[in-house]
Design a protein around this motif. Sequence first.
Motif, PDB file in Angstrom:
ATOM      1  N   VAL A 119       0.843  -1.199   0.000  1.00  0.00           N
ATOM      2  CA  VAL A 119       0.000   0.000   0.000  1.00  0.00           C
ATOM      3  C   VAL A 119       0.878   1.248   0.000  1.00  0.00           C
ATOM      4  O   VAL A 119       0.652   2.191  -0.765  1.00  0.00           O
ATOM      5  CB  VAL A 119      -0.962  -0.014   1.212  1.00  0.00           C
ATOM      6  CG1 VAL A 119      -1.661   1.328   1.377  1.00  0.00           C
ATOM      7  CG2 VAL A 119      -1.971  -1.154   1.067  1.00  0.00           C
ATOM      8  N   TRP A 120       1.886   1.247   0.859  1.00  0.00           N
ATOM      9  CA  TRP A 120       2.799   2.393   0.946  1.00  0.00           C
ATOM     10  C   TRP A 120       3.502   2.621  -0.382  1.00  0.00           C
ATOM     11  O   TRP A 120       3.589   3.750  -0.868  1.00  0.00           O
ATOM     12  CB  TRP A 120       3.808   2.146   2.065  1.00  0.00           C
ATOM     13  CG  TRP A 120       4.830   3.227   2.217  1.00  0.00           C
ATOM     14  CD1 TRP A 120       4.695   4.400   2.890  1.00  0.00           C
ATOM     15  CD2 TRP A 120       6.154   3.226   1.676  1.00  0.00           C
ATOM     16  NE1 TRP A 120       5.851   5.133   2.796  1.00  0.00           N
ATOM     17  CE2 TRP A 120       6.761   4.435   2.054  1.00  0.00           C
ATOM     18  CE3 TRP A 120       6.877   2.328   0.905  1.00  0.00           C
ATOM     19  CZ2 TRP A 120       8.062   4.765   1.692  1.00  0.00           C
ATOM     20  CZ3 TRP A 120       8.172   2.653   0.546  1.00  0.00           C
ATOM     21  CH2 TRP A 120       8.755   3.859   0.936  1.00  0.00           C
ATOM     22  N   SER A 135       2.580   1.744  -3.398  1.00  0.00           N
ATOM     23  CA  SER A 135       1.633   2.252  -4.402  1.00  0.00           C
ATOM     24  C   SER A 135       1.423   3.746  -4.235  1.00  0.00           C
ATOM     25  O   SER A 135       1.370   4.489  -5.221  1.00  0.00           O
ATOM     26  CB  SER A 135       0.286   1.526  -4.283  1.00  0.00           C
ATOM     27  OG  SER A 135       0.437   0.173  -4.618  1.00  0.00           O
ATOM     28  N   GLY A 136       1.289   4.191  -2.987  1.00  0.00           N
ATOM     29  CA  GLY A 136       1.125   5.624  -2.723  1.00  0.00           C
ATOM     30  C   GLY A 136       2.347   6.428  -3.130  1.00  0.00           C
ATOM     31  O   GLY A 136       2.236   7.514  -3.712  1.00  0.00           O
ATOM     32  N   ILE A 137       3.516   5.901  -2.826  1.00  0.00           N
ATOM     33  CA  ILE A 137       4.763   6.587  -3.184  1.00  0.00           C
ATOM     34  C   ILE A 137       4.885   6.695  -4.705  1.00  0.00           C
ATOM     35  O   ILE A 137       5.213   7.758  -5.240  1.00  0.00           O
ATOM     36  CB  ILE A 137       5.983   5.833  -2.592  1.00  0.00           C
ATOM     37  CG1 ILE A 137       6.025   5.996  -1.076  1.00  0.00           C
ATOM     38  CG2 ILE A 137       7.296   6.257  -3.223  1.00  0.00           C
ATOM     39  CD1 ILE A 137       6.308   7.411  -0.598  1.00  0.00           C
ATOM     40  N   ARG A 183       2.466   6.570  -6.944  1.00  0.00           N
ATOM     41  CA  ARG A 183       1.420   7.492  -7.419  1.00  0.00           C
ATOM     42  C   ARG A 183       1.851   8.942  -7.214  1.00  0.00           C
ATOM     43  O   ARG A 183       1.792   9.761  -8.132  1.00  0.00           O
ATOM     44  CB  ARG A 183       0.109   7.209  -6.669  1.00  0.00           C
ATOM     45  CG  ARG A 183      -1.035   8.134  -7.052  1.00  0.00           C
ATOM     46  CD  ARG A 183      -2.140   8.169  -6.001  1.00  0.00           C
ATOM     47  NE  ARG A 183      -1.587   8.665  -4.744  1.00  0.00           N
ATOM     48  CZ  ARG A 183      -1.792   8.106  -3.560  1.00  0.00           C
ATOM     49  NH1 ARG A 183      -2.525   7.024  -3.436  1.00  0.00           N
ATOM     50  NH2 ARG A 183      -1.263   8.632  -2.466  1.00  0.00           N
ATOM     51  N   ASP A 184       2.315   9.264  -5.986  1.00  0.00           N
ATOM     52  CA  ASP A 184       2.683  10.642  -5.685  1.00  0.00           C
ATOM     53  C   ASP A 184       3.909  11.091  -6.472  1.00  0.00           C
ATOM     54  O   ASP A 184       3.976  12.235  -6.946  1.00  0.00           O
ATOM     55  CB  ASP A 184       2.914  10.806  -4.182  1.00  0.00           C
ATOM     56  CG  ASP A 184       1.627  10.635  -3.378  1.00  0.00           C
ATOM     57  OD1 ASP A 184       0.525  10.642  -3.989  1.00  0.00           O
ATOM     58  OD2 ASP A 184       1.711  10.481  -2.143  1.00  0.00           O
TER      59      ASP A 184
END
Length: 175
Positions: A145-146, A148-150, A152-153
Amino acid sequence: MKLPSETLRRGLCVSVALLGLSVAPAFAQDASPSHIAAARQAVDALDTTEQFDQILLNAATQIKAELIVNNPNLQSEISNMVDDEALKLAPRRGDLENEIARIYAKLFTEQELREIAEFYQGEAGKKLLAQGPTASREMMSAADVWASGIVRDLRNASINGAAKLAPPAQATSTQ
């Protein structure tokens, strides 16, 4: 006076003996009995070899299937015979335990092994062994999850940054 064949035979025996000594693992010579005992205690506390418990059972099941295919009328006899042979081999499990203890003795000092065993025989160590797989799965899920967020950002920030780097496209009119 020695005959040439006797000399050759004796030389060959000495060579074979020396070769055998040279390929023996160095750590097996270095570990004292108390060091090996501490390693066995740590290995037992860690349940390190539990993962190998099914090897003989799985092999017996596979071999039964292979033999029964060729002689289906002897299914019961084959099954009993393979089980008997497997039971004869079961004591060799100790060989694996000893080899794993030697590996641990090579990697850890005797004192470290005693400390490892002490920890894993205690309540916190037992709980870590029991809950470790769950913690690892949840940790990997959180990391996914982390990540994927990194990604994406970073992608969004990079696209915005690239847009600022490139001059705006000139509108061309065709007349």
